[in-house]
Design a protein around this motif. Sequence first.
Motif, mmCIF file in Angstrom:
data_model
loop_
_atom_site.group_PDB
_atom_site.id
_atom_site.type_symbol
_atom_site.label_atom_id
_atom_site.label_comp_id
_atom_site.label_asym_id
_atom_site.label_seq_id
_atom_site.Cartn_x
_atom_site.Cartn_y
_atom_site.Cartn_z
ATOM 1 N N ALA A 1 0.857 -1.368 0.218
ATOM 2 C CA ALA A 1 -0.162 0.051 -0.243
ATOM 3 C C ALA A 1 0.437 1.659 -0.121
ATOM 4 O O ALA A 1 0.693 3.196 -0.024
ATOM 5 C CB ALA A 1 -0.917 0.052 1.433
ATOM 6 N N ALA A 2 1.610 1.525 0.136
ATOM 7 C CA ALA A 2 3.185 2.718 0.470
ATOM 8 C C ALA A 2 3.675 2.871 -1.010
ATOM 9 O O ALA A 2 3.499 2.769 -1.996
ATOM 10 C CB ALA A 2 4.179 2.219 1.695
ATOM 11 N N ALA A 3 3.984 4.326 -0.851
ATOM 12 C CA ALA A 3 3.534 5.512 -1.635
ATOM 13 C C ALA A 3 5.950 4.554 -2.097
ATOM 14 O O ALA A 3 6.171 4.141 -1.317
ATOM 15 C CB ALA A 3 4.303 6.481 -1.025
ATOM 16 N N GLY A 4 6.186 5.313 -3.579
ATOM 17 C CA GLY A 4 7.336 5.752 -3.350
ATOM 18 C C GLY A 4 8.900 5.957 -2.533
ATOM 19 O O GLY A 4 8.197 6.555 -1.332
ATOM 20 N N ARG A 5 9.558 4.859 -2.281
ATOM 21 C CA ARG A 5 10.553 5.667 -1.251
ATOM 22 C C ARG A 5 10.845 6.629 -1.006
ATOM 23 O O ARG A 5 11.555 7.759 0.154
ATOM 24 C CB ARG A 5 12.420 4.508 -1.293
ATOM 25 N N PRO A 6 10.601 7.642 -2.184
ATOM 26 C CA PRO A 6 11.070 9.276 -2.330
ATOM 27 C C PRO A 6 10.483 10.045 -0.988
ATOM 28 O O PRO A 6 10.575 10.690 -0.323
ATOM 29 C CB PRO A 6 11.571 9.963 -3.428
ATOM 30 N N THR A 7 8.603 9.810 -2.064
ATOM 31 C CA THR A 7 7.580 10.305 -0.428
ATOM 32 C C THR A 7 7.862 9.892 0.386
ATOM 33 O O THR A 7 7.555 10.481 1.101
ATOM 34 C CB THR A 7 6.427 9.249 -1.520
ATOM 35 N N LEU A 8 7.981 8.148 0.740
ATOM 36 C CA LEU A 8 8.558 8.103 2.167
ATOM 37 C C LEU A 8 9.363 8.515 3.218
ATOM 38 O O LEU A 8 9.588 9.306 4.425
ATOM 39 C CB LEU A 8 8.283 6.851 2.041
ATOM 40 N N VAL A 9 11.049 9.135 2.051
ATOM 41 C CA VAL A 9 11.868 9.899 2.576
ATOM 42 C C VAL A 9 11.556 10.913 3.450
ATOM 43 O O VAL A 9 11.579 11.983 4.311
ATOM 44 C CB VAL A 9 13.044 9.474 1.547
ATOM 45 N N ALA A 10 10.454 11.550 2.050
ATOM 46 C CA ALA A 10 10.211 13.188 1.967
ATOM 47 C C ALA A 10 9.413 13.110 3.688
ATOM 48 O O ALA A 10 8.876 14.334 4.367
ATOM 49 C CB ALA A 10 9.822 13.517 1.179
ATOM 50 N N MET A 11 8.328 12.438 3.742
ATOM 51 C CA MET A 11 6.968 12.360 4.873
ATOM 52 C C MET A 11 7.983 11.882 6.316
ATOM 53 O O MET A 11 7.804 12.438 7.204
ATOM 54 C CB MET A 11 6.435 10.846 4.679
ATOM 55 N N LEU A 12 8.609 11.179 5.901
ATOM 56 C CA LEU A 12 9.409 10.807 7.620
ATOM 57 C C LEU A 12 10.051 12.283 7.479
ATOM 58 O O LEU A 12 9.406 12.773 8.908
ATOM 59 C CB LEU A 12 10.846 9.254 7.502
ATOM 60 N N VAL A 13 11.314 12.261 7.163
ATOM 61 C CA VAL A 13 11.677 13.967 7.432
ATOM 62 C C VAL A 13 11.117 14.979 7.967
ATOM 63 O O VAL A 13 10.818 15.857 8.539
ATOM 64 C CB VAL A 13 12.176 14.061 6.355
ATOM 65 N N SER A 14 9.295 14.843 7.005
ATOM 66 C CA SER A 14 8.490 15.936 7.421
ATOM 67 C C SER A 14 7.676 15.706 8.781
ATOM 68 O O SER A 14 7.608 16.715 9.671
ATOM 69 C CB SER A 14 7.750 15.971 6.636
ATOM 70 N N LEU A 15 7.643 14.699 9.483
ATOM 71 C CA LEU A 15 7.276 14.124 10.586
ATOM 72 C C LEU A 15 7.868 14.830 11.627
ATOM 73 O O LEU A 15 7.668 14.654 12.245
ATOM 74 C CB LEU A 15 7.027 12.967 10.505
ATOM 75 N N VAL A 16 9.398 14.275 11.130
ATOM 76 C CA VAL A 16 10.573 14.632 12.420
ATOM 77 C C VAL A 16 10.573 15.392 12.763
ATOM 78 O O VAL A 16 10.522 16.451 14.609
ATOM 79 C CB VAL A 16 11.929 13.792 12.342
ATOM 80 N N ILE A 17 10.635 16.324 11.550
ATOM 81 C CA ILE A 17 10.626 18.442 11.239
ATOM 82 C C ILE A 17 8.933 18.990 12.306
ATOM 83 O O ILE A 17 9.220 19.806 13.116
ATOM 84 C CB ILE A 17 10.893 18.776 10.616
ATOM 85 N N GLY A 18 8.299 18.388 11.852
ATOM 86 C CA GLY A 18 6.590 18.612 12.489
ATOM 87 C C GLY A 18 6.958 18.507 13.400
ATOM 88 O O GLY A 18 6.261 18.645 14.679
#
Length: 347
Positions: free
Chosen positions: A299-316
């Motif tokens: 169900a997951a999106a591509g790795r670049p999307t997941l990495v960007a999401m993870l970075v955003s989650l940490v910052i947020g």
Amino acid sequence: MSSFSVTLPDVVLGLMFVGLIAYGLFGGADFGAGTWDLLSGGTRAGARRRALIEHSIGPVWEANHVWLIFVLVVLWTAFPRGFVSVATTLYVPLTLAAFGMIARGAAFAFRKSTTEPGLRRFLGASFAVSSLVTPYFLGAVVGGVASGRVPPGIAAGNVVTSWANPTSTLGGLLAVLVCAYLAAVFLCGDAVRDGHEELAEEFRVRALGTAALTGAAGLVGFFVLRTDAPLLFDGLVGRGLPVIVLSVVAGVAAIVLLALRRYASARIASALAVATILVGWATGQYPYLLPPALTIDDAAAGRPTLVAMLVSLVIGTLVLVPSLIYLYSLFQRGPAAAEPEPVEDTS
């Protein structure tokens, strides 16, 4: 036997699930307070209870829904196949829940700004009834997903039986009971803090009664899941069993602490009991996002999307969490409130 390994989609989904737990605790107590508003009695009998409820949830009720927005954004971005499947199959309960949130928020805000008795009663009733039905529909959504009635694809599932079924009914009832229980426990501490010992005693009795009902519903629920959602049941009595046991222990501890009037500790134990219920659900259906067909990795999106999401989650998280902690703690350690002002009857 295959070895267990944590993948990037697991990490992102795990962080999203932390937000879901936070919404279940804070938003759940918020909804439960509205349920007690509905059951507070007539104008005179329920005035002080409603005043305590308004005083307790007024400063933070909007902030609690930040967690729901967080969950939806992460699901939409990081797991688009899962999001579109849920949104297009379960759009009926999701829409009803959204209407309930809108009606609830508007009624809660407008009730304070009007003095006309009839309008205040109408707005109070809208706030209270919405607080009751909204968690039911959210619980029904969880039941539909957990019982395997949401297949992957756009509108691939039945739009009625996907949420009108035994597991969804169980999920809805448990959501209402858990929200009411959390609210009663939290209101005990708020009442003591504000110097209203008699109100704390009233909500202590309500919390104990609701805990008994929730426990009974949970026991019945195992038999429901065994016949209606066997895959989830097998997961709960298998890998999820230690989490379920922890939830039971925490729930019993919360009841004992309530009986001893240790309200601060009872809050912690109650939060742990509810959080582990949600963790047990996730553990029981792992590795599926939509059992029995769609795994988390698929169900997951591509790795670049997941990495960007993870970075955003940490910052947020570095910005959001300290702000919310400060907001909640600010009102929890505030000075004792004055005698609650009467609030018009919502019935």
